[in-house]
Every structure is written in structure tokens, then in C-alpha cells.
Design a protein around this motif. Structure first.
Motif, PDB file in Angstrom:
ATOM      1  N   LEU A  76       0.639  -1.195   0.651  1.00  0.00           N
ATOM      2  CA  LEU A  76       0.047   0.324   0.162  1.00  0.00           C
ATOM      3  C   LEU A  76       1.246   1.419  -0.067  1.00  0.00           C
ATOM      4  CD1 LEU A  76      -3.007   0.789   0.520  1.00  0.00           C
ATOM      5  CD2 LEU A  76      -2.171   1.315   2.775  1.00  0.00           C
ATOM      6  N   SER A  77       0.924   2.069  -1.065  1.00  0.00           N
ATOM      7  CA  SER A  77       2.075   2.751  -1.330  1.00  0.00           C
ATOM      8  C   SER A  77       1.521   3.955   0.005  1.00  0.00           C
ATOM      9  CB  SER A  77       1.970   3.479  -3.002  1.00  0.00           C
ATOM     10  OG  SER A  77       2.603   2.645  -3.094  1.00  0.00           O
ATOM     11  N   ALA A  78       2.156   5.593   0.104  1.00  0.00           N
ATOM     12  CA  ALA A  78       1.791   6.447   0.990  1.00  0.00           C
ATOM     13  C   ALA A  78       1.103   7.383  -0.644  1.00  0.00           C
ATOM     14  CB  ALA A  78       2.679   6.891   1.938  1.00  0.00           C
ATOM     15  N   THR A  79       0.748   8.417   0.109  1.00  0.00           N
ATOM     16  CA  THR A  79       0.519   9.266  -1.438  1.00  0.00           C
ATOM     17  C   THR A  79       1.137  10.969  -1.115  1.00  0.00           C
ATOM     18  OG1 THR A  79      -1.481  10.616  -0.508  1.00  0.00           O
ATOM     19  CG2 THR A  79      -1.877   8.510  -1.812  1.00  0.00           C
ATOM     20  N   VAL A  80       1.784  11.689  -2.147  1.00  0.00           N
ATOM     21  CA  VAL A  80       2.421  12.392  -1.638  1.00  0.00           C
ATOM     22  C   VAL A  80       1.999  14.051  -1.962  1.00  0.00           C
ATOM     23  CG1 VAL A  80       4.790  13.716  -2.509  1.00  0.00           C
ATOM     24  CG2 VAL A  80       4.611  11.491  -2.462  1.00  0.00           C
ATOM     25  N   SER A  81       1.867  14.872  -1.285  1.00  0.00           N
ATOM     26  CA  SER A  81       1.359  15.764  -1.133  1.00  0.00           C
ATOM     27  C   SER A  81      -0.078  16.369  -1.834  1.00  0.00           C
ATOM     28  CB  SER A  81       1.755  17.207  -2.545  1.00  0.00           C
ATOM     29  OG  SER A  81       3.224  17.274  -2.638  1.00  0.00           O
ATOM     30  N   ASP A  82      -0.504  15.418  -1.041  1.00  0.00           N
ATOM     31  CA  ASP A  82      -2.636  14.655  -1.436  1.00  0.00           C
ATOM     32  C   ASP A  82      -2.902  15.056   0.561  1.00  0.00           C
ATOM     33  OD1 ASP A  82      -4.715  14.816  -1.125  1.00  0.00           O
ATOM     34  OD2 ASP A  82      -5.075  12.309  -2.277  1.00  0.00           O
ATOM     35  N   THR A  83      -2.848  15.948   1.130  1.00  0.00           N
ATOM     36  CA  THR A  83      -3.244  16.011   2.326  1.00  0.00           C
ATOM     37  C   THR A  83      -4.448  15.695   2.696  1.00  0.00           C
ATOM     38  OG1 THR A  83      -3.722  18.269   2.232  1.00  0.00           O
ATOM     39  CG2 THR A  83      -1.311  18.297   2.660  1.00  0.00           C
ATOM     40  N   GLU A  84      -5.151  15.228   1.828  1.00  0.00           N
ATOM     41  CA  GLU A  84      -6.577  15.198   1.868  1.00  0.00           C
ATOM     42  C   GLU A  84      -6.796  13.483   2.312  1.00  0.00           C
ATOM     43  OE1 GLU A  84      -9.971  16.586   1.722  1.00  0.00           O
ATOM     44  OE2 GLU A  84      -8.097  18.293   2.578  1.00  0.00           O
ATOM     45  N   SER A  85      -5.818  12.928   2.268  1.00  0.00           N
ATOM     46  CA  SER A  85      -5.648  11.609   1.690  1.00  0.00           C
ATOM     47  C   SER A  85      -5.352  11.069   3.115  1.00  0.00           C
ATOM     48  CB  SER A  85      -4.978  10.565   0.955  1.00  0.00           C
ATOM     49  OG  SER A  85      -4.386   9.729   0.686  1.00  0.00           O
ATOM     50  N   ASP A  86      -5.879   9.923   3.582  1.00  0.00           N
ATOM     51  CA  ASP A  86      -5.151   9.499   5.281  1.00  0.00           C
ATOM     52  C   ASP A  86      -3.930   9.442   5.229  1.00  0.00           C
ATOM     53  OD1 ASP A  86      -7.412   9.933   5.845  1.00  0.00           O
ATOM     54  OD2 ASP A  86      -8.068   7.435   6.121  1.00  0.00           O
ATOM     55  N   LEU A  87      -3.241   8.560   3.443  1.00  0.00           N
ATOM     56  CA  LEU A  87      -2.004   7.863   3.273  1.00  0.00           C
ATOM     57  C   LEU A  87      -1.326   8.736   2.650  1.00  0.00           C
ATOM     58  CD1 LEU A  87      -3.382   4.748   1.543  1.00  0.00           C
ATOM     59  CD2 LEU A  87      -3.452   5.295   3.663  1.00  0.00           C
ATOM     60  N   ASP A  88      -1.484  10.547   2.931  1.00  0.00           N
ATOM     61  CA  ASP A  88      -0.258  11.172   2.865  1.00  0.00           C
ATOM     62  C   ASP A  88       0.965  11.181   3.904  1.00  0.00           C
ATOM     63  OD1 ASP A  88      -0.081  14.103   1.210  1.00  0.00           O
ATOM     64  OD2 ASP A  88       0.636  14.652   3.180  1.00  0.00           O
ATOM     65  N   THR A  89       2.036  11.358   2.693  1.00  0.00           N
ATOM     66  CA  THR A  89       3.687  11.391   3.604  1.00  0.00           C
ATOM     67  C   THR A  89       3.657  12.193   4.980  1.00  0.00           C
ATOM     68  OG1 THR A  89       4.252  12.800   2.011  1.00  0.00           O
ATOM     69  CG2 THR A  89       4.639  10.926   1.895  1.00  0.00           C
ATOM     70  N   SER A  90       2.521  13.473   5.146  1.00  0.00           N
ATOM     71  CA  SER A  90       2.619  14.592   5.940  1.00  0.00           C
ATOM     72  C   SER A  90       2.425  13.050   6.968  1.00  0.00           C
ATOM     73  CB  SER A  90       1.785  15.470   5.766  1.00  0.00           C
ATOM     74  OG  SER A  90       0.430  14.595   5.523  1.00  0.00           O
ATOM     75  N   LYS A  91       0.915  12.781   7.677  1.00  0.00           N
ATOM     76  CA  LYS A  91       0.371  11.443   8.178  1.00  0.00           C
ATOM     77  C   LYS A  91       1.164  10.535   8.530  1.00  0.00           C
ATOM     78  CE  LYS A  91      -3.148  13.551   6.795  1.00  0.00           C
ATOM     79  NZ  LYS A  91      -4.569  13.979   5.534  1.00  0.00           N
ATOM     80  N   VAL A  92       0.089  10.051   9.698  1.00  0.00           N
ATOM     81  CA  VAL A  92       1.437   8.152   9.835  1.00  0.00           C
ATOM     82  C   VAL A  92       0.547   7.198   9.917  1.00  0.00           C
ATOM     83  CG1 VAL A  92       2.901   8.796  11.787  1.00  0.00           C
ATOM     84  CG2 VAL A  92       0.860   8.425  12.098  1.00  0.00           C
ATOM     85  N   ILE A  93       0.915   5.714   9.399  1.00  0.00           N
ATOM     86  CA  ILE A  93       0.276   4.826   8.845  1.00  0.00           C
ATOM     87  C   ILE A  93       1.273   3.966  10.325  1.00  0.00           C
ATOM     88  CG2 ILE A  93      -0.614   3.064   7.559  1.00  0.00           C
ATOM     89  CD1 ILE A  93       0.292   5.034   5.299  1.00  0.00           C
ATOM     90  N   GLU A  94       0.475   3.631  10.871  1.00  0.00           N
ATOM     91  CA  GLU A  94       0.669   1.941  11.778  1.00  0.00           C
ATOM     92  C   GLU A  94       0.161   0.868  11.515  1.00  0.00           C
ATOM     93  OE1 GLU A  94       0.718   4.279  15.228  1.00  0.00           O
ATOM     94  OE2 GLU A  94       2.735   5.360  14.598  1.00  0.00           O
TER      95      GLU A  94
END
Ligand code: GLA
Length: 309
Positions: A76-94
């Protein structure tokens, strides 16, 4: 493999699969985990130990012997520069975990998705037709309106599955039955360990009993594990205490659990799968896989310098 040393995949690269879980499907083990990449930084203005790395997606490795791990892909890839997305690199996935749904023939992944300050507290879900992925993200929920941080999923022999998540600001653990397709929660849930502040849940079954291992809530710093036993996932859970034995058992041998893998489940032999976090350099966190034996209500996790055969 030596415990807590660097574990490499069959290409010679460090295995990057933290807070992970293992799916055993058609003779192959698939290890999913958090890709922790890049410099660890400390969030300002936080009381806790708020060390973070940006979300970098979920990795998948495969193995037939639990020793040689082949990197499959980013499941599952993170998304870049899409701050609306849960998977954006500005967030955390654990703490990603995957189970197979016999009816829909889909592999279903649940994970903790959050803001860097953990104020979002959602459980995310993704599906794939192939065990290794790629997984298609469906979205995230606050199960029955409750926050959800550390989590796991558990599939019972009868096909029922459950999301187990730390809730009420990590005060209370919830066990929530999933829908038939495993992609959403139902309103069937129980609250356990109320006010006990447990996290890092890992559930498994042995014989007719269900076991839930958890850690205390001390950020990346290790603490004593504890477990509970029940006759059914939504039943009465009996607290049992620390399953670890011997020196360093009070810090779970300097680690925090993430999953329990049946090895020879008929004879009560399991692997306790844990992370040894390196909180100021999370990418360099290590793995600890320890022998675990279950007899009746009693779980024993013992130190072993090498990953058990
Ligand atoms: C605990 C949790 C981890 C992570 C860190 C953050 O260790 O188990 O999954 O959320 O806290 O501090």
C-alpha cells in the motif's frame, strides 16, 4: 537470524516492516509492516515522546520458511502532497494487518491511520485480489464513533473477524466484530481493560480459548506485556498478567508486541512477534521473534538469542 540484529531480505536490504503482522496463505508467509524511512524528528509542544517518521506506505515480504524473506512490493503506497488523503506522507500509518476473506476471495488490510499528533485516530481499510497487493484503499472509520489508535485484526476459525483497537484516548480496548466482507465494523463490540491504558494488541486462539496480548501505553519505550483469556472474542476476558519470564521480562525483553503467529498451534507453540523500537532513529528499529508456549490459560514467552527454528 540473530534477535534484534539487522535482518536482511533476500536482496540484502534491511527488512523494513515494523509494527507488522503475518498472513499465512497457501503455504506462503506474507509479512506486512510499516515502512519507516527517513530522519526521525521530534514533534514540538508534546509531552509524550513524540518521535515520528512520515508515512511511507506498507511493505510486503514473503517467505516459505520464516527465515528467508523476499521483498514482494509496497503493498500500500503512501501519497505525496495530498493532505486530504489518509495516506499522505505528512501523516502516519501504523500496525497493518491482513486477513483473507473466503467469501469475497479478497485480502483485507486494516491499519491505524493518523495525524502526526495522533488526533485523527482512525482505522483504515484496504483490499486486494492478491496477497502481496497492491492494496486499494477504501477509507477509514472511527469504529462506532470511537477513536482507534493501536489495533490488530483477528480471524476466527468460523470466518468471523474482529478489529481490536485501543480507544477512549487509549484508556480502554475495544473488540469489534467486522462485517461479512471484513471491510467495515458492525455494532457488535465490547469494551475491555477499561481505564487500564493498554495498547499493541495481538489476538490468537488456542484450542477453544482466545488470548489477547497487550502492552502498556508508554510511547516507544518498552514496558511489561500482559494478557487476558476468554472463551469467545466478545466474551468475558480474564486478566492473567505478564506472559514473559526471566530477566528483562518487565520490559518484554526491551520490545513491544505486534503479532502472534501459530507455528505448531496444536501443541501450543507460537511465535511472539515484537518490535524493538529505536525511538530517536525509528528506521533503525529492530525485530524480536520469541518462542511462546501456551498450556491451558498460561502463556510463557521466553528469551532466545536466536529466532527459534
Ligand atoms: C506506541 C504504539 C506505536 C506508536 C507509538 C507512538 O509504541 O504502540 O504503534 O503509535 O506508541 O508513540
Amino acid at each position: 537470524m540473530l534477535q534484534a540484529g539487522v535482518w536482511k531480505d533476500t536482496d540484502g536490504n534491511f527488512i523494513n516492516a515494523h509494527g507488522g503482522g503475518i498472513l499465512h496463505h497457501q503455504g506462503v508467509y506474507y509479512w506486512f509492516g510499516e515502512i519507516k524511512k527517513g530522519k526521525t524528528w521530534l514533534l514540538p509542544d508534546q509531552k509524550m515522546e513524540c518521535y515520528r517518521v512520515p508515512a511511507s506506505g506498507i511493505s510486503c515480504y514473503s517467505s516459505k520458511d520464516l527465515k528467508n524473506w523476499k521483498f514482494e512490493k509496497i503493498a500500500l503506497s503512501a501519497t505525496v502532497s495530498d493532505t486530504e488523503s489518509d495516506l499522505d506522507t505528512s501523516k502516519v500509518i501504523e500496525r497493518p494487518k491482513v486477513i483473507y476473506n473466503q467469501k469475497t476471495k479478497q485480502f483485507v488490510m486494516w491499519m491505524h491511520v493518523d495525524y502526526k499528533d495522533y488526533s485523527y485516530a482512525h482505522a483504515g481499510v484496504a483490499v486486494s485480489d492478491n496477497p502481496a497487493g497492491p492494496y486499494r484503499y477504501l477509507g477509514s472509520v472511527k469504529p462506532n464513533g470511537q477513536d482507534s489508535r493501536d489495533m490488530t485484526i483477528f480471524k476466527d476459525d468460523n470466518g468471523s473477524a474482529y478489529l481490536i483497537h485501543a480507544s477512549e484516548d487509549n484508556n480502554t480496548m475495544y473488540i469489534n466484530q467486522l462485517s461479512n466482507d471484513y471491510c467495515s465494523v458492525t455494532n457488535q463490540y465490547i469494551r475491555i481493560s477499561e481505564g487500564k491504558r493498554r495498547e499493541a494488541p495481538a489476538m490468537f486462539k488456542f484450542g477453544k480459548k482466545y488470548y489477547l496480548l497487550t502492552s502498556a501505553c508508554t510511547g516507544w519505550s518498552p514496558n511489561a506485556a500482559s494478557y487476558a483469556v476468554s472463551d469467545s472474542p466478545l466474551g468475558d476476558w480474564k486478566p492473567m498478567g505478564n506472559p514473559c519470564i526471566g530477566p528483562f521480562s518487565e520490559t518484554t525483553f526491551s520490545s513491544q508486541g505486534t503479532f502472534v503467529l501459530p507455528i505448531n498451534a496444536k501443541n501450543g507453540k507460537f511465535l511472539f512477534i515484537a518490535d524493538r523500537w529505536n525511538k530517536t532513529d525509528l528506521e533503525n528499529s529492530r525485530y524480536l521473534w520469541l518462542p511462546m508456549e501456551v498450556k491451558g490459560d498460561i502463556i510463557n514467552i521466553t528469551w532466545s538469542a536466536k529466532v527459534p527454528d
